[in-house]
Design a protein around this motif. Structure first.
Motif, mmCIF file in Angstrom:
data_model
loop_
_atom_site.group_PDB
_atom_site.id
_atom_site.type_symbol
_atom_site.label_atom_id
_atom_site.label_comp_id
_atom_site.label_asym_id
_atom_site.label_seq_id
_atom_site.Cartn_x
_atom_site.Cartn_y
_atom_site.Cartn_z
ATOM 1 N N ASP A 1 60.653 -42.468 -43.183
ATOM 2 C CA ASP A 1 61.688 -42.458 -44.026
ATOM 3 C C ASP A 1 62.164 -40.680 -44.267
ATOM 4 O O ASP A 1 63.423 -40.593 -44.616
ATOM 5 C CB ASP A 1 61.382 -42.998 -45.357
ATOM 6 C CG ASP A 1 61.139 -44.447 -45.353
ATOM 7 O OD1 ASP A 1 61.592 -45.090 -44.502
ATOM 8 O OD2 ASP A 1 60.545 -45.041 -46.450
ATOM 9 N N ASP A 2 61.316 -39.774 -44.078
ATOM 10 C CA ASP A 2 61.769 -38.520 -44.197
ATOM 11 C C ASP A 2 62.242 -37.845 -43.133
ATOM 12 O O ASP A 2 62.427 -36.413 -43.164
ATOM 13 C CB ASP A 2 60.529 -37.581 -45.095
ATOM 14 C CG ASP A 2 59.302 -37.832 -44.091
ATOM 15 O OD1 ASP A 2 59.034 -38.533 -43.155
ATOM 16 O OD2 ASP A 2 58.477 -37.056 -44.423
ATOM 17 N N ARG A 3 62.396 -38.379 -42.097
ATOM 18 C CA ARG A 3 62.923 -37.965 -40.770
ATOM 19 C C ARG A 3 64.300 -37.487 -41.162
ATOM 20 O O ARG A 3 64.994 -38.313 -41.528
ATOM 21 C CB ARG A 3 62.741 -38.787 -39.673
ATOM 22 C CG ARG A 3 63.087 -38.146 -38.344
ATOM 23 C CD ARG A 3 63.116 -39.159 -37.024
ATOM 24 N NE ARG A 3 63.732 -38.896 -36.046
ATOM 25 C CZ ARG A 3 62.774 -38.057 -34.869
ATOM 26 N NH1 ARG A 3 61.756 -37.763 -35.335
ATOM 27 N NH2 ARG A 3 63.577 -37.813 -33.928
ATOM 28 N N PRO A 4 64.694 -36.015 -40.722
ATOM 29 C CA PRO A 4 66.166 -35.743 -40.859
ATOM 30 C C PRO A 4 67.147 -36.753 -40.139
ATOM 31 O O PRO A 4 66.737 -37.399 -39.055
ATOM 32 C CB PRO A 4 66.259 -34.291 -40.213
ATOM 33 C CG PRO A 4 64.648 -33.900 -40.503
ATOM 34 C CD PRO A 4 63.766 -34.961 -40.029
ATOM 35 N N GLY A 5 68.238 -36.976 -40.794
ATOM 36 C CA GLY A 5 69.270 -37.837 -40.260
ATOM 37 C C GLY A 5 70.639 -36.836 -39.962
ATOM 38 O O GLY A 5 70.583 -35.556 -39.767
ATOM 39 N N LEU A 6 71.648 -37.769 -39.580
ATOM 40 C CA LEU A 6 73.023 -36.977 -39.238
ATOM 41 C C LEU A 6 73.676 -35.943 -40.115
ATOM 42 O O LEU A 6 73.823 -34.934 -39.729
ATOM 43 C CB LEU A 6 73.769 -38.063 -38.487
ATOM 44 C CG LEU A 6 75.306 -37.679 -38.122
ATOM 45 C CD1 LEU A 6 75.118 -36.393 -37.063
ATOM 46 C CD2 LEU A 6 76.076 -38.674 -37.779
#
Length: 495
Positions: A253-258
């Motif tokens: 859930d904490d992985r960086p996104g766009l």
């Protein structure tokens, strides 16, 4: 707060002392004699000949053309002379290769001039489209009120459309609706804030913010990336990580996104909103931005805002981005980070499969340079639709598969216990995608992208800059053929 006059709005948008009127005196049509007293009273009251204003000026030193309606002049209505003045101004801006800032306002056709005035909207629209055919920006700021034929022509054709807060914006006038149907028009529907929420316009902002917003857009559109050698650096030595581990890492859930990527690594970012046709999706991203000196349109998904599965609206928003890239001659970056598309009755009935096909076809045939980034999860038809590109980059643990591994396991083994095995067998990892000729370059991730968010995003941003520069070096006339050939050879390198 007192309503600003059109002249006050113009001086707010354009640099001090830069306004230069474009005087176009157009003869009145004969029908004017029927309402000459009203027309002369409007001229005396406003000090202008007609309901539209045309001028040039600068925004942060950049020369632009500006066309605007004046609601103080017969409600900003468009008659034959106003239509001609507006059309000539748009044509002059096109001839001089100037971006246009349009400030539509008014109730549409001037009823006193009838059908000939009504058809001015066709002429104005033709001039706007000829301007856009020259790959010149057309930027719109809707004022209160913008209704009828004004909204249905030069008010709805912007590459980007902003609006005053609380502005009345719509097609059918509330007074006309009530007269025709004997009931008031539903409250709140024709307000700019509602239309922004629905994806009809991009954003609502105060007039004081418009110059800054348009300056950012024009900075991106006017930027040209410096070319770099076509040969990319080799992909780093990828550690032999099991496919299932990569899947698990990208599902954190904490992985960086766009949106994190844009915030950290891009500049002059303008977030756009919706399809322009009344649809939007919270997980879909459409933006114009720069990666250092590399300008582009960005389309894709943000992992942190996908509470609703991606549906046809998300792909229609992608196709709007493709259209912007084509019309403004900008590179396009498509970013893939999705657990998959909506599997529902609504998605089927709204044409999910056909939207995937249309997006694929438009990406394959787009004249602009294209780069695709696999940022995390890449599942199903939505991911497929955003993959075709001149250059394809993947984060180290990104993956691409026709279904989540659990779904593939359910089909092959009739259970989900073989998901890790299916991920390995299907070759979903970045390393496998490089070997298959699907991915060109893999970017090494920090051990924990969530903890090293800025470093993760900056690595991807640097790669996107370089890959855009490489794509730009491809001969334009050959680009689409090279792109088609790239995918024609998949699975059969000798083809």
């Amino acid at each position: 707060m007192a309503r600003l006059s059109v002249d006050q709005v113009i001086t707010t948008l354009l640099d001090d002392g830069s306004v230069r009127p474009w005087h176009e005196r157009v003869p009145d049509p004969p029908v004017v004699e029927q309402y000459r007293p009203e027309l002369e009273a409007a001229r005396a009251r406003t000090g202008r000949d007609e309901s539209v204003v045309a001028c040039e000026g600068t925004i942060n030193g950049r020369r632009v053309a500006l066309v605007a309606g004046d609601p103080a002049f017969l409600g900003g209505s468009i008659g034959v002379a106003a239509g001609e003045i507006l059309t000539r101004a748009i044509e002059r801006a096109t001839a001089e290769r100037l971006p246009i800032v349009a400030l539509p306002v008014g109730g549409g056709t001037r009823m006193q001039e009838g059908t000939v005035a009504f058809l001015q909207m066709v002429k104005i629209t033709g001039a706007v489209m000829a301007h856009k055919d020259e790959h010149l920006p057309y930027l719109v700021y809707l004022r209160n009120p913008t209704m009828g034929g004004v909204f249905a022509s030069w008010g709805s054709l912007g590459h980007v459309t902003l609006a005053e807060p609380g502005a009345l914006v719509g097609f059918l006038g509330p007074r006309v609706y009530e007269a025709l149907y004997g009931a008031p028009f539903p409250a709140g529907v024709q307000l700019s804030d509602n239309l922004a929420e629905r994806g009809v316009i991009d954003a609502v902002c105060d007039v004081s913010e418009v110059a800054g917003a348009f300056d950012r857009l024009l900075t991106v559109v006017g930027q040209r990336v410096a070319s770099i050698p076509a040969a990319p650096p080799g992909t780093f030595d990828l550690p032999d990580v099991p496919a299932w581990e990569s899947v698990a890492r990208t599902r954190r859930d904490d992985r960086p996104g766009l949106r994190d990527l844009l915030e950290v690594a891009a500049s002059d970012v303008t977030m756009l909103n919706g399809t322009g046709d009344g649809e939007s999706h919270p997980g879909s991203v459409l933006a114009l931005a720069r990666w250092d000196d590399a300008p582009c349109v960005i389309v894709g998904q943000d992992r942190h805002d996908q509470g609703r599965p991606l549906d046809p609206a998300a792909l229609r928003e992608v196709r709007r981005g493709i259209r912007l890239a084509r019309e403004l001659k900008l590179p396009l970056i498509s970013v893939i980070d999705t657990p998959g598309a909506a599997l529902s009755k609504e998605a089927e009935e709204r044409g999910l499969a056909s939207e995937i096909a249309r997006t694929l076809s438009e990406l394959l045939t787009l004249p602009s340079p294209t780069v695709s980034l696999l940022m995390g999860q890449g599942t199903g038809g939505i991911a497929l639709a955003l993959t075709p590109a001149d250059r394809v980059v993947a984060a180290q643990h990104a993956w691409l598969a026709p279904l989540p591994p659990e779904g593939a396991s359910a089909i092959v083994h009739r259970d989900v216990e073989h998901a890790a095995e299916m991920a390995r067998a299907q070759g979903v990892r970045a390393a496998d995608l490089v070997a298959a000729g699907i991915v060109d370059l893999v970017i090494e991730e920090p051990d924990d992208p969530a903890a090293d968010r800025e470093e993760f995003c900056r690595r991807l941003g640097r790669a996107l800059h370089d890959e855009v520069a490489r794509a730009v070096t491809m001969p334009g006339r050959d680009r689409r053929a090279i792109r088609r050939r790239r995918y024609r050879r998949l699975g059969n390198p000798g083809a």
